[in-house]
Design a protein around this motif. Structure first.
Motif, PDB file in Angstrom:
ATOM      1  N   CYS A   1       0.837  -1.193   0.000  1.00 25.10           N
ATOM      2  CA  CYS A   1       0.000   0.000   0.000  1.00 25.10           C
ATOM      3  C   CYS A   1       0.877   1.250   0.000  1.00 25.10           C
ATOM      4  CB  CYS A   1      -0.899   0.004   1.236  1.00 25.10           C
ATOM      5  SG  CYS A   1      -2.016   1.411   1.239  1.00 25.10           S
TER       6      CYS A   1
ATOM      7  N   ASN B   1      -0.546   4.384   0.539  1.00 24.29           N
ATOM      8  CA  ASN B   1      -1.381   5.500   0.994  1.00 24.29           C
ATOM      9  C   ASN B   1      -0.916   6.164   2.281  1.00 24.29           C
ATOM     10  OD1 ASN B   1      -3.372   5.771  -1.075  1.00 24.29           O
ATOM     11  ND2 ASN B   1      -4.002   3.711  -0.500  1.00 24.29           N
TER      12      ASN B   1
ATOM     13  N   CYS C   1      -1.862   6.158   5.417  1.00 22.95           N
ATOM     14  CA  CYS C   1      -2.808   6.751   6.362  1.00 22.95           C
ATOM     15  C   CYS C   1      -2.034   6.880   7.682  1.00 22.95           C
ATOM     16  CB  CYS C   1      -4.036   5.864   6.528  1.00 22.95           C
ATOM     17  SG  CYS C   1      -4.894   5.647   4.957  1.00 22.95           S
TER      18      CYS C   1
ATOM     19  N   ASN D   1      -6.110  -1.430  -1.545  1.00 24.14           N
ATOM     20  CA  ASN D   1      -6.788  -0.299  -2.175  1.00 24.14           C
ATOM     21  C   ASN D   1      -7.037  -0.679  -3.621  1.00 24.14           C
ATOM     22  OD1 ASN D   1      -7.636   2.153  -3.089  1.00 24.14           O
ATOM     23  ND2 ASN D   1      -5.656   3.163  -2.907  1.00 24.14           N
TER      24      ASN D   1
ATOM     25  N   THR E   1     -10.335  -3.873  -0.749  1.00 24.33           N
ATOM     26  CA  THR E   1     -11.122  -2.798  -0.166  1.00 24.33           C
ATOM     27  C   THR E   1     -11.055  -1.573  -1.072  1.00 24.33           C
ATOM     28  OG1 THR E   1     -10.313  -3.563   1.987  1.00 24.33           O
ATOM     29  CG2 THR E   1     -11.382  -1.466   1.950  1.00 24.33           C
TER      30      THR E   1
ATOM     31  N   HIS F   1     -10.704   2.304  -1.375  1.00 27.30           N
ATOM     32  CA  HIS F   1     -10.395   3.561  -0.690  1.00 27.30           C
ATOM     33  C   HIS F   1     -11.242   4.656  -1.338  1.00 27.30           C
ATOM     34  CE1 HIS F   1      -8.390   6.990   0.953  1.00 27.30           C
ATOM     35  NE2 HIS F   1      -7.418   6.277   1.505  1.00 27.30           N
TER      36      HIS F   1
ATOM     37  N   GLN G   1     -13.700   5.616   7.983  1.00 23.58           N
ATOM     38  CA  GLN G   1     -12.788   5.811   9.141  1.00 23.58           C
ATOM     39  C   GLN G   1     -13.262   6.865  10.133  1.00 23.58           C
ATOM     40  OE1 GLN G   1     -10.929   3.388   9.236  1.00 23.58           O
ATOM     41  NE2 GLN G   1     -10.081   2.872   7.266  1.00 23.58           N
TER      42      GLN G   1
ATOM     43  N   ARG H   1      -6.429  10.908   4.998  1.00 21.17           N
ATOM     44  CA  ARG H   1      -7.287  10.071   4.166  1.00 21.17           C
ATOM     45  C   ARG H   1      -7.615  10.717   2.806  1.00 21.17           C
ATOM     46  NH1 ARG H   1      -8.081   4.743   4.528  1.00 21.17           N
ATOM     47  NH2 ARG H   1     -10.268   4.877   3.973  1.00 21.17           N
TER      48      ARG H   1
END
Ligand code: SAM
Ligand code: SF4
Length: 440
Positions: free
Chosen positions: A156, A158, A160, A201, A235, A237, A264, A276
């Motif tokens: 991933c 991302n 977060c 994602n 999942t 995003h 979230q 996010r």
């Protein structure tokens, strides 16, 4: 074959369960036999999770208890695999000297070889940060014949603020579409009817080979495979959900009308601190678009309560989102600081008691929503893919709708793996109950 009994257990997410399944399939090819308890095994493998500290504590406690078994069976090989192995690679063997193998998230393809090294008496540490990301699958050896997970990407990008995944699973890498199609075809030829595509994602599928937004194309390609009844993906995003993806869900017959799109939080301040990249307004717009474009779509979400700095007012914004959104299901987690993440540098200032209270409150709100939504099914005939005997009532069968609700009903066990119609007669917040509908 003696010395070749393996027990494997996966903690955490579906990706971990898939990794354990793939490792087991490689082991079976090498002559190993799966056993149901650690006491019967010559090799014990735990595929671990480090997303929250609670999951880690459980893994440490389980593995710690094996010390006595190892004393009685000195040839026992114990392996710690996956995210926690990657994260704590330096300290695991020090902390748990009875462990023989520490195998990170990118070293699964070498599991058979690592066990052989451990049998020679070596302490094996295999935690490189790069390397092959998937194991060749032996379709005939999977645990459930009619349903399978297929990974379409790993890692991933991302970051977060709260999340350890990018640090333990590495950079996002998408698998080539042809490899995925070949795997799905092999599974379907072998009797599989439902496939769930996995990725942290999935909506950014293709980014690593310069084709961001390639998910709809991939879905289209897989939808053409004859014999595949249901295709799911997790999942999503919210920042990467597109109109094209939603149209693919609407237009492709096999693609199920179900999205797992974690919000979230409902507070813009917290969403920004979480990195996010969307606001609660944008999230609501996406939900509205999904509902407009995909009739009957159901959406599941994840929430974290007690992120650093979350006030009662922030939490109330999250509670309002859950009341409004009418999710099919919500997973609620109490924030837990994870090493190396940016949020771990913030003060974890929401008390344990407040986290617990907010967690319970959010689940109560969702339970009331679910109870209402489930009641709308009463009297309706629904299409169920039968999974097998119900876990809670072995006299009944359990299966799922395309929109992911669980259905329980009486019927012969031979229906496992088949699509049937069930008339819903009663509901609870988690389950639809009914009877096989007359077909004619
Ligand atoms: N990639 C998925 C996404 O972005 O939606 C989620 C993957 S994560 C393994 C699953 C869930 O764990 C997240 O959606 C989040 O709610 C929760 N989670 C992740 N890190 C957490 C932390 N430090 N504390 C509590 N919950 C956490
Ligand atoms: Fe973690 Fe965020 Fe990546 Fe999901 S998208 S795995 S929450 S960093």
């Amino acid at each position: 074959m003696s010395g070749r009994k393996v027990f494997i257990h996966a903690f955490g997410c579906q990706m971990n369960k898939l990794d354990a399944e793939l490792a087991l399939s490689a082991l079976k090819q090498a002559g190993y036999e799966e056993v149901a308890s650690p006491g019967e095994a010559d090799v014990i493998l735990y595929n671990t999770c480090s997303v929250r500290s609670h999951a880690e504590q459980r893994a440490y406690s389980n593995i710690g208890k094996l010390k006595h078994l190892k004393r009685r069976k000195p040839h026992l090989v114990i392996g710690v695999l996956g995210c926690m192995a990657q994260k704590d690679r330096e300290s695991i063997i020090e902390r748990l000297p009875h462990v023989n193998i520490v195998c990170g998230t990118r070293e699964f393809p070498r599991i058979v070889e690592l066990i052989e090294e451990a049998r020679q008496g070596a302490s094996v540490l295999a935690c490189s940060e790069s390397g092959a990301v998937s194991v060749e699958r032996d379709v005939a050896r999977r645990p459930t014949r009619f349903r399978a997970y297929v990974s379409i990407m790993r890692g991933c990008d991302n970051f977060c603020a709260y999340c350890i995944v990018p640090y333990v699973r590495g950079r996002e890498t998408s698998r080539p579409p042809q490899d995925i199609e070949d795997e799905v075809r092999r599974l379907v030829d072998d009797g599989c009817r439902e496939i769930t595509l996995l990725g942290q994602n999935v909506n950014s599928y293709g980014k690593s080979f310069d084709r961001p937004g390639a998910l709809p194309e991939l879905l289209c390609r897989l939808d053409r495979i004859a014999g595949l009844d249901r295709l799911r993906f997790v999942t999503s995003h919210p920042k990467d959900v597109t109109r094209e993806m939603l149209q693919a869900v609407r237009d492709l017959p096999s693609v199920c009308e179900h999205l797992h799109m974690p919000a979230q939080s409902g507070s813009d301040r917290i969403l920004s601190a979480m990195n996010r990249s969307y606001t609660s307004g944008r999230y609501r717009e996406l939900l509205a678009l999904a509902k407009e474009l995909v009739p009957g779509v159901s959406v599941a979400s994840d929430f974290i309560v007690g992120f650093p700095g979350e006030t009662e007012e922030d939490f109330e914004r999250t509670a309002s989102l859950v009341r409004e959104a009418r999710f099919q299901q919500c997973f609620v987690f109490k924030y837990s600081p994870r090493p190396r993440t940016p949020a771990a540098r913030l003060v974890d200032d929401v008390s344990g008691e407040d986290k617990r209270r907010r967690n319970i409150k959010l689940l109560e709100i969702q339970s009331a929503v679910s109870a209402d939504e489930q009641r709308t099914f009463i009297g309706k005939d629904v299409e169920v893919l039968v999974e097998g005997l119900s876990k809670h009532d072995p006299n009944r069968l359990a299966g799922r709708l395309r929109t992911n609700q669980i259905v329980v009903f009486e019927g012969p066990s031979e229906l496992a793996g088949k699509l049937v119609r069930v008339r819903v007669t009663e509901t609870t917040p988690l389950t639809l109950c009914g009877a096989l509908a007359e077909t004619g």
